[in-house]
Design an enzyme around this catalytic site. Structure first.
Site, mmCIF file in Angstrom:
data_model
loop_
_atom_site.group_PDB
_atom_site.id
_atom_site.type_symbol
_atom_site.label_atom_id
_atom_site.label_comp_id
_atom_site.label_asym_id
_atom_site.label_seq_id
_atom_site.Cartn_x
_atom_site.Cartn_y
_atom_site.Cartn_z
ATOM 1 N N LYS A 164 0.799 -1.121 0.006
ATOM 2 C CA LYS A 164 -0.173 0.123 -0.123
ATOM 3 C C LYS A 164 0.909 1.256 -0.124
ATOM 4 O O LYS A 164 1.976 1.256 0.654
ATOM 5 C CB LYS A 164 -0.982 0.158 1.326
ATOM 6 C CG LYS A 164 -1.670 -1.193 1.368
ATOM 7 C CD LYS A 164 -2.807 -0.934 0.409
ATOM 8 C CE LYS A 164 -4.326 -1.967 0.814
ATOM 9 N NZ LYS A 164 -5.243 -2.065 -0.208
ATOM 10 N N ASP A 193 -0.540 -0.604 -4.381
ATOM 11 C CA ASP A 193 -1.886 -0.291 -4.444
ATOM 12 C C ASP A 193 -2.086 1.350 -3.713
ATOM 13 O O ASP A 193 -1.716 1.548 -2.584
ATOM 14 C CB ASP A 193 -2.669 -1.133 -3.423
ATOM 15 C CG ASP A 193 -4.327 -0.895 -3.722
ATOM 16 O OD1 ASP A 193 -4.560 0.140 -4.127
ATOM 17 O OD2 ASP A 193 -5.082 -1.521 -3.143
ATOM 18 N N GLU A 218 -1.844 -0.778 -8.687
ATOM 19 C CA GLU A 218 -3.551 -1.041 -8.506
ATOM 20 C C GLU A 218 -4.109 0.273 -8.051
ATOM 21 O O GLU A 218 -3.637 1.052 -7.218
ATOM 22 C CB GLU A 218 -3.509 -2.200 -7.206
ATOM 23 C CG GLU A 218 -4.752 -2.425 -7.031
ATOM 24 C CD GLU A 218 -5.056 -3.473 -5.985
ATOM 25 O OE1 GLU A 218 -3.975 -4.436 -6.109
ATOM 26 O OE2 GLU A 218 -5.784 -3.571 -5.420
ATOM 27 N N ASP A 241 -9.310 -1.517 -9.104
ATOM 28 C CA ASP A 241 -10.194 -2.066 -8.236
ATOM 29 C C ASP A 241 -11.431 -1.299 -7.695
ATOM 30 O O ASP A 241 -12.285 -1.747 -8.096
ATOM 31 C CB ASP A 241 -9.374 -2.025 -6.778
ATOM 32 C CG ASP A 241 -9.864 -2.618 -5.410
ATOM 33 O OD1 ASP A 241 -10.780 -3.012 -5.392
ATOM 34 O OD2 ASP A 241 -8.797 -3.048 -4.769
ATOM 35 N N LYS A 265 -13.817 -7.358 -5.765
ATOM 36 C CA LYS A 265 -14.135 -7.521 -4.439
ATOM 37 C C LYS A 265 -15.590 -8.256 -4.545
ATOM 38 O O LYS A 265 -16.515 -7.596 -5.381
ATOM 39 C CB LYS A 265 -14.251 -6.188 -3.820
ATOM 40 C CG LYS A 265 -13.131 -5.400 -3.795
ATOM 41 C CD LYS A 265 -12.192 -5.984 -2.794
ATOM 42 C CE LYS A 265 -10.669 -5.511 -2.578
ATOM 43 N NZ LYS A 265 -9.899 -5.633 -3.550
ATOM 44 N N TRP A 320 -7.046 -12.662 -1.291
ATOM 45 C CA TRP A 320 -6.815 -11.838 0.010
ATOM 46 C C TRP A 320 -8.088 -12.089 0.879
ATOM 47 O O TRP A 320 -9.084 -11.952 0.586
ATOM 48 C CB TRP A 320 -6.558 -10.396 -0.216
ATOM 49 C CG TRP A 320 -6.217 -9.542 1.049
ATOM 50 C CD1 TRP A 320 -4.977 -9.489 1.410
ATOM 51 C CD2 TRP A 320 -7.198 -9.171 2.104
ATOM 52 N NE1 TRP A 320 -4.941 -8.884 2.909
ATOM 53 C CE2 TRP A 320 -6.357 -8.590 3.018
ATOM 54 C CE3 TRP A 320 -8.465 -8.933 2.187
ATOM 55 C CZ2 TRP A 320 -6.916 -7.888 4.150
ATOM 56 C CZ3 TRP A 320 -8.990 -8.544 3.333
ATOM 57 C CH2 TRP A 320 -8.145 -8.157 4.468
HETATM 58 C C1 0XW Z 1 -6.033 -5.567 -0.046
HETATM 59 N N1 0XW Z 1 -7.371 -5.782 0.052
HETATM 60 C C2 0XW Z 1 -7.932 -6.576 -0.658
HETATM 61 C C3 0XW Z 1 -8.136 -5.714 1.463
HETATM 62 C C4 0XW Z 1 -8.247 -4.114 2.075
HETATM 63 O O1 0XW Z 1 -9.317 -4.385 2.410
HETATM 64 C C5 0XW Z 1 -8.072 -3.445 0.759
HETATM 65 C C6 0XW Z 1 -8.094 -4.179 -0.473
HETATM 66 C C7 0XW Z 1 -7.529 -3.756 -1.465
HETATM 67 O O2 0XW Z 1 -6.802 -4.276 -2.288
HETATM 68 O O3 0XW Z 1 -7.717 -2.313 -1.735
HETATM 69 MG MG MG Z 2 -7.082 -2.684 -3.705
#
Ligand code: 0XW
Ligand code: MG
Length: 367
Positions: A164, A193, A218, A241, A265, A320
């Site tokens: 991140k 990301d 990402e 995403d 998601k 994840w």
């Molecule tokens: C890594 N993730 C899958 C978990 C967090 O909730 C955020 C998300 C993403 O990729 O943004």
């Molecule tokens: Mg993401």
């Protein structure tokens, strides 16, 4: 098989690993919503939706519960012939709010799987594997911390690491990505990301400063329009995403070649049934993607794993799940867990997890 009762539960999920930091928000506890759907034949199906706080995307726990309050009474007493029929009925009761309907879709698949004696993966097209790869997400932090955590997780068996970045100066982001790359190298694939935090200018500069490091970038920017402006100007493949707000947007992105992959998601897409459609659109263009959710417990994790098992392994970037960040299972007898970077696909009928109500926080409503 008719729906006799729907109970909406809450599960408060503290983050056991410390604050989960992203570019725009940081969370220390998640508020998950579970639906328990009981049929006249005595079967119980479970579904879950768990927004990552109220600002990760336009979803929030209270919104999910309000949507379920609108939908659930209209489902009680109705037949459950298929997930598509229930989806149509939900659409007749409420427009939109797919992230709430996703919990019902998951519960319906759980019920149908149990009734037919097959796992949910079979209902979604059939499992191609019995284990799926997971990936670790390194939260926003110092370069040293990022490198240490990434190396530790690769040592533990993870073959993909997401780092991140964003919400701070460009130099620290560049140093962090360099430190992780030095620590991990080709032992793991990298995703970086920014969770929508970058301007187009910032994304262009960042990309140029790390051209030598292989990773997928990402969701650098906020809107699809900004993402369009990056097209053809970056050295790194780009994944969407947060912008994949529904399957229609995935269709647009796949059809127009807007990105090189996705971080999906499952609840944002409306549940496993609709997410399977996104999977098939990606397959048409050989686009890799993950099968994740924003957060959640064993029920969401099981839904993601069943779907992931049906994805061409060449295109599956990983699953994840929040379990290692939560340290709590609704079903300690059948936990969904990462072992050596992989997750076993539940074999039993339905989802294969049976939450114990006493391991949830409490009942919100019964219909
Ligand atoms: C890594 N993730 C899958 C978990 C967090 O909730 C955020 C998300 C993403 O990729 O943004
Ligand atoms: Mg993401």
């Amino acid at each position: 098989m008719k729906i006799e009762r729907i109970t909406v539960h809450q599960a408060r999920l503290p983050v056991a690993t410390g604050a989960y930091r992203m570019s725009r928000t940081s969370v220390e506890e998640l508020d998950s919503t579970l639906v328990e759907v009981v049929t006249d034949e005595g079967l119980t199906g479970w579904g879950e939706t768990c927004p990552l706080g109220p600002v990760y995307q336009p979803h929030h726990a209270l919104g999910a519960r309000a949507a379920l309050e609108q939908i659930a009474p209209g489902l009680v007493g109705t037949d459950v012939p298929s997930a598509r029929v229930v989806a149509r009925r939900m659409d007749a009761l409420l427009t939109g709010h797919d992230y709430a309907k996703a919990a019902v879709d998951t519960a319906v698949l759980d019920l149908l799987g149990q009734r037919l004696g097959v796992p949910v993966s079979t209902l979604l097209g059939g499992a191609l594997v019995d284990r799926v790869p997971s990936y670790w997400s390194v939260t926003v932090g110092s370069p040293e911390e990022g490198a240490r955590v990434a190396a530790e997780k690769v040592e533990a068996g993870y073959r993909r690491v997401q780092v991140k970045i964003g919400g701070r100066d460009l130099a620290t982001d560049v140093e962090t990505v360099r430190a992780v790359w030095s620590a991990v190298g080709h032992r793991a694939r990298l995703a970086v990301d920014a969770n929508r935090a970058m301007t187009v200018a910032h994304a262009l500069q960042f990309d140029r400063l790390v051209t030598d490091i292989p990773f997928a970038l990402e969701q650098p920017c906020d809107t699809l329009e900004e993402m369009e402006l990056l097209r053809g100007r970056l050295h790194h493949p780009v994944y969407l995403d947060e912008n994949t707000v529904d399957v229609g947007t995935v269709l647009r992105a796949v059809g127009s070649g807007l990105c090189e992959g996705f971080s999906f998601k499952v609840t944002r897409l409306g549940g496993p049934t609709k997410a399977a459609l996104a999977r098939d659109l990606c397959a048409l263009r050989s686009l890799p993607h993950t099968c994740d959710d924003a957060w959640g417990g064993d029920v969401i994790a099981a839904a993601c794993v069943h779907l992931a098992a049906t994805v061409d392994p060449r295109l599956l970037d990983g699953v994840w799940i929040a379990q290692d960040y939560i340290g709590h299972h609704y079903d300690p007898d059948h936990p969904i867990a990462v072992e050596h970077g992989e997750i076993a696909v539940p074999r039993g009928p339905g989802l294969g997890v049976h939450p114990r109500p006493e391991r949830l926080t409490g009942v919100i409503a019964t219909y």
